[in-house]
Scaffold this active site. Structure first.
Site, PDB file in Angstrom:
ATOM      1  N   HIS A   1       0.854  -1.202   0.000  1.00 45.92           N
ATOM      2  CA  HIS A   1       0.000   0.000   0.000  1.00 45.92           C
ATOM      3  C   HIS A   1       0.882   1.241   0.000  1.00 45.92           C
ATOM      4  O   HIS A   1       1.344   1.702   1.034  1.00 45.92           O
ATOM      5  CB  HIS A   1      -0.890  -0.023   1.247  1.00 45.92           C
TER       6      HIS A   1
ATOM      7  N   HIS B   1       1.690   5.164  -2.179  1.00 43.19           N
ATOM      8  CA  HIS B   1       1.209   6.164  -3.141  1.00 43.19           C
ATOM      9  C   HIS B   1       2.413   6.760  -3.853  1.00 43.19           C
ATOM     10  O   HIS B   1       3.214   7.457  -3.230  1.00 43.19           O
ATOM     11  CB  HIS B   1       0.413   7.261  -2.430  1.00 43.19           C
TER      12      HIS B   1
ATOM     13  N   ASN C   1      -5.077   6.394  -6.802  1.00 40.49           N
ATOM     14  CA  ASN C   1      -5.631   7.759  -6.703  1.00 40.49           C
ATOM     15  C   ASN C   1      -4.672   8.809  -7.264  1.00 40.49           C
ATOM     16  O   ASN C   1      -4.279   9.752  -6.591  1.00 40.49           O
ATOM     17  CB  ASN C   1      -6.045   8.085  -5.264  1.00 40.49           C
TER      18      ASN C   1
ATOM     19  N   ASP D   1      -8.910   3.161  -2.987  1.00 40.34           N
ATOM     20  CA  ASP D   1      -8.273   3.734  -1.801  1.00 40.34           C
ATOM     21  C   ASP D   1      -8.260   5.259  -1.817  1.00 40.34           C
ATOM     22  O   ASP D   1      -8.028   5.892  -2.838  1.00 40.34           O
ATOM     23  CB  ASP D   1      -6.839   3.230  -1.641  1.00 40.34           C
TER      24      ASP D   1
ATOM     25  N   HIS E   1     -10.755   0.468   1.444  1.00 38.42           N
ATOM     26  CA  HIS E   1     -10.533   1.632   2.320  1.00 38.42           C
ATOM     27  C   HIS E   1     -11.858   1.833   3.059  1.00 38.42           C
ATOM     28  O   HIS E   1     -12.844   2.268   2.472  1.00 38.42           O
ATOM     29  CB  HIS E   1     -10.163   2.851   1.464  1.00 38.42           C
TER      30      HIS E   1
ATOM     31  N   HIS F   1      -5.239  -0.391   5.974  1.00 35.67           N
ATOM     32  CA  HIS F   1      -4.894   0.464   7.131  1.00 35.67           C
ATOM     33  C   HIS F   1      -5.845   0.412   8.339  1.00 35.67           C
ATOM     34  O   HIS F   1      -6.512   1.388   8.659  1.00 35.67           O
ATOM     35  CB  HIS F   1      -4.662   1.909   6.698  1.00 35.67           C
TER      36      HIS F   1
ATOM     37  N   ASP G   1       1.525   2.682   3.735  1.00 32.46           N
ATOM     38  CA  ASP G   1       0.585   3.754   3.373  1.00 32.46           C
ATOM     39  C   ASP G   1       1.356   5.060   3.133  1.00 32.46           C
ATOM     40  O   ASP G   1       0.926   6.143   3.530  1.00 32.46           O
ATOM     41  CB  ASP G   1      -0.521   3.948   4.414  1.00 32.46           C
TER      42      ASP G   1
ATOM     43  N   HIS H   1       3.531  14.279   0.543  1.00 27.40           N
ATOM     44  CA  HIS H   1       2.869  15.546   0.212  1.00 27.40           C
ATOM     45  C   HIS H   1       3.914  16.640   0.099  1.00 27.40           C
ATOM     46  O   HIS H   1       4.989  16.550   0.705  1.00 27.40           O
ATOM     47  CB  HIS H   1       1.846  15.927   1.285  1.00 27.40           C
TER      48      HIS H   1
HETATM   49 ZN    ZN Z   1      -6.880   4.453   2.331  1.00 21.05          ZN
END
Ligand code: ZN
Length: 436
Positions: free
Chosen positions: A70, A72, A104, A162, A189, A242, A315, A319
């Protein structure tokens, strides 16, 4: 070319292995594991001719390459937060040889072209295996299901919306049934967005004191309960992303006892931090689901120990500073994790919450099994994806030194013990840090 890893402690939960041994890699695969296998004459001949490379790893731990199910990577669309390149570098530095990335992005990974784009980019970087997770619904908008078979053929490893829940229960049912017919996992999610709306941290004593709107545990628990009920009815597998609450651990434990084919992951921050971490309004500790209470942390740790929680995933949610250096309510959710997940897991081992073998099960063997990918093992013939760990490496987390573009970690300045000092993917060294 052969590579001989000599004298390390080899731990492989997939074959109940934990002993000081040698390991030979040949043609990108695990060729041999045994005691003193560097001795035979044949090998010394090869040594002399330079056909074999030797790494002396005495005192180090050799394990199946870590798998993060998991993460991003933000590309395409949010390259100012992370790219497949920077995310791959961060993953390798954190000890991962495989990562599965969430859909996403912008555009959302809901079509073959996006999945193929991610695979192409990752192959060009060639630092970690990247497994794209495609969305369940078009645009992750929860209305129209994506073309599962087409996405699978393009290389998607799983399906998830997610970042958002699948609010429509009928869509969730169809997704579970269709994914199961394709032997693909659905990663859920779990968040009731009516209950979580407007919240920016856990609902409780601390949120009241800080005057911030809270997200109650029931926002997570209610959807987990629903998804378990649906998966029980359809008889399909279901993976919960998560997990952060004590209630969730209870629900998943009960479901497993009843034979429901549910698996679950948690992230390191949920077994390390509580909502007390938000007292200084540190936006780096603002995550979704939110950091909970000590009762929840204790339950997560118990769930890890008794097998209720199968996997630990980063996770990793990088940012930009512009996303985080704003008023708490307006800051984006998420923290970086690729470079701190392993060491936070090792703290659980040091605290005797779980064993090292259990940690590796949850960070390599189990996620590979859930994603149905041929990783997480050092069996003869398997891809030579290997992580070398130095358990005694003392270091301090320095935000500015993170390879990830995302510097949003709440662990800045933490003294840590244990580090991935090398990753090998397909027999090739991809990351090296402090190995002579
Ligand atoms: Zn999530």
């Amino acid at each position: 070319m052969m590579l001989l890893l000599r004298g390390g402690r080899i731990i492989d939960p997939s074959q109940n292995l934990d002993a000081q041994m040698d390991l030979i890699i040949e043609n990108g695969k695990i060729a041999k594991i045994g005691k003193n296998i560097h001795k035979p004459d044949n090998t010394s001949r090869k040594l002399a001719s330079g056909e074999i490379n030797i790494l002396d790893l005495k005192g180090k731990v050799i394990v199946p390459g870590l798998v993060d199910m998991h993460t991003h990577l933000r590309e395409p669309g949010f390259e100012y937060r992370e790219t497949i390149q920077t995310g791959s570098v961060a993953a390798a530095a954190g000890g991962f040889t495989s990562v599965a990335c969430m859909p996403n992005t912008n555009p959302v990974n809901d079509t073959r072209s996006v999945t193929e784009y991610i695979k192409r980019k990752a192959a060009a970087c060639n630092l970690v295996n990247v497994y794209p997770i495609a969305s369940i619904s078009m645009g992750s908008e929860g209305a129209v299901m994506t073309e599962f078979r087409d996405l699978k053929d393009a290389g998607a490893a799983a399906f998830s919306d997610d970042g958002k829940p699948v609010t429509d229960s009928a869509l969730m049912r169809r997704a579970l049934e269709y994914a199961s017919s394709l032997d693909m996992p659905i990663i859920s999610h779990c968040e009731d967005t009516y209950l979580s709306a407007g919240g920016s941290m856990n609902e409780g004593f601390v949120s009241t004191e800080l005057g911030l709107q809270g997200i109650p545990n029931i926002a997570e628990d209610a959807i987990i309960a629903r998804d378990i009920i649906i998966a029980d009815y359809t008889g399909t597998t279901l993976h919960i992303a998560h997990v952060s609450t004590a209630g969730a651990v209870r629900l998943i434990r009960d479901a497993k006892e009843r034979g429901v084919k549910v698996t679950a992951e948690t992230a390191p921050h949920y077994f390390t931090l509580t909502d007390e971490a938000l007292r200084g309004f540190d936006t780096c500790a603002k995550v979704n689901p939110p950091l909970r209470t000590i009762e929840d942390v204790t339950a997560i740790r118990e769930g890890l120990n008794d097998g209720t929680i199968d996997a630990i995933a980063s996770d990793h949610a990088p940012h930009a500073s512009t996303d985080k250096e704003v008023e708490f309510e307006y800051a984006t959710f998420g923290m970086t994790g690729l470079e701190t997940s392993l060491v936070l897991g090792l703290r659980l081992v040091d605290d005797s919450i779980i064993t090292l073998n259990q940690l590796l099960l949850k960070m390599s063997t189990n996620p590979a099994k859930i994603l149905n990918i041929p990783k997480g093992t050092l069996k003869i013939g398997a891809d030579a994806d290997i992580t070398v760990i130095d358990l005694d490496n003392h270091w301090t987390v320095d935000r500015s030194g993170l390879r990830s573009k995302g510097k949003n970690t709440p662990f800045n300045g933490w003294a840590m013990k244990g580090k991935a000092i090398m990753t090998i993917m397909g027999g090739i060294i991809k990351h090296q840090d402090g190995v002579e």
